[in-house]
Motif scaffolding. Structure first.
Motif, short mmCIF file in Angstrom:
data_model
loop_
_atom_site.label_atom_id
_atom_site.label_comp_id
_atom_site.label_asym_id
_atom_site.label_seq_id
_atom_site.Cartn_x
_atom_site.Cartn_y
_atom_site.Cartn_z
N ASP A 1 0.81 -1.21 0.00
CA ASP A 1 0.00 0.00 0.00
C ASP A 1 0.85 1.27 0.00
N ARG A 2 1.80 1.34 -0.95
CA ARG A 2 2.72 2.47 -1.03
C ARG A 2 2.38 3.45 -2.13
N GLY A 3 1.51 3.08 -3.05
CA GLY A 3 1.21 3.96 -4.18
C GLY A 3 2.18 3.73 -5.32
N ALA A 4 2.08 4.55 -6.33
CA ALA A 4 2.89 4.40 -7.54
C ALA A 4 4.36 4.70 -7.26
N LEU A 5 5.23 4.05 -8.02
CA LEU A 5 6.66 4.30 -7.92
C LEU A 5 6.97 5.71 -8.39
N VAL A 6 7.73 6.43 -7.59
CA VAL A 6 8.16 7.77 -7.95
C VAL A 6 9.66 7.73 -8.26
N THR A 7 10.45 7.29 -7.31
CA THR A 7 11.90 7.19 -7.49
C THR A 7 12.40 5.94 -6.77
N ALA A 8 13.28 5.21 -7.42
CA ALA A 8 13.94 4.07 -6.80
C ALA A 8 15.44 4.29 -6.90
N VAL A 9 16.13 4.00 -5.82
CA VAL A 9 17.59 4.11 -5.79
C VAL A 9 18.13 2.73 -5.46
N LEU A 10 18.86 2.16 -6.40
CA LEU A 10 19.44 0.84 -6.22
C LEU A 10 20.94 1.01 -6.03
#
Length: 127
Positions: free
Chosen positions: A72-81
């Motif tokens: 339940d986090r919502g849409a992906l905005v930014t991911a840092v791998l």
């Protein structure tokens, strides 16, 4: 700096935006891609294949969205791998476009993340 790209009279082109990101210290690749993984525009350091890198992003976005639906986090905005030799930053700009930035591990990624967040709307309007 991205901020200077958006101050002034004419809005930058996609090519200018990707170029501005690619010129930042420590950036090894800046690739704007469609949600299908096809490159819209990109700049990479020698030895990096923009098409190959872009083709792998949709699977990462899909996995993140699956995780989000369960958490339940919502849409992906930014991911840092974080990897051994650097970071991969994935920034969803719209339903049609995603930005991938590969950054060397010695680079200061904080200012890049700040600029991407601050100017996300302006960047998305170019796509």
């Amino acid at each position: 700096m991205l901020g200077s790209t958006f101050h002034g009279a004419p809005m930058p082109t996609i090519r200018q935006l990707v170029g501005a990101i690619a010129q930042r210290d420590g950036v090894e690749a800046a690739i704007l891609l469609g949600r299908d993984g096809l490159v819209i525009d990109g700049r990479t350091a020698p030895g990096l294949d923009a098409e190959y890198l872009a083709a792998n992003v949709p699977a990462l976005v899909a996995a993140s969205e699956e995780l989000s639906s369960q958490g339940d986090r919502g849409a992906l905005v930014t991911a840092v791998l974080e990897h051994e030799r650097g970071l991969a930053v994935i920034c969803t700009l719209s339903t049609e476009a995603t930005l991938l930035v590969l950054v060397h591990s010695s680079a200061n990624v904080g200012s890049l993340l700040f600029d991407l967040r601050r100017h996300r709307g302006n960047i998305a309007s170019l796509v």
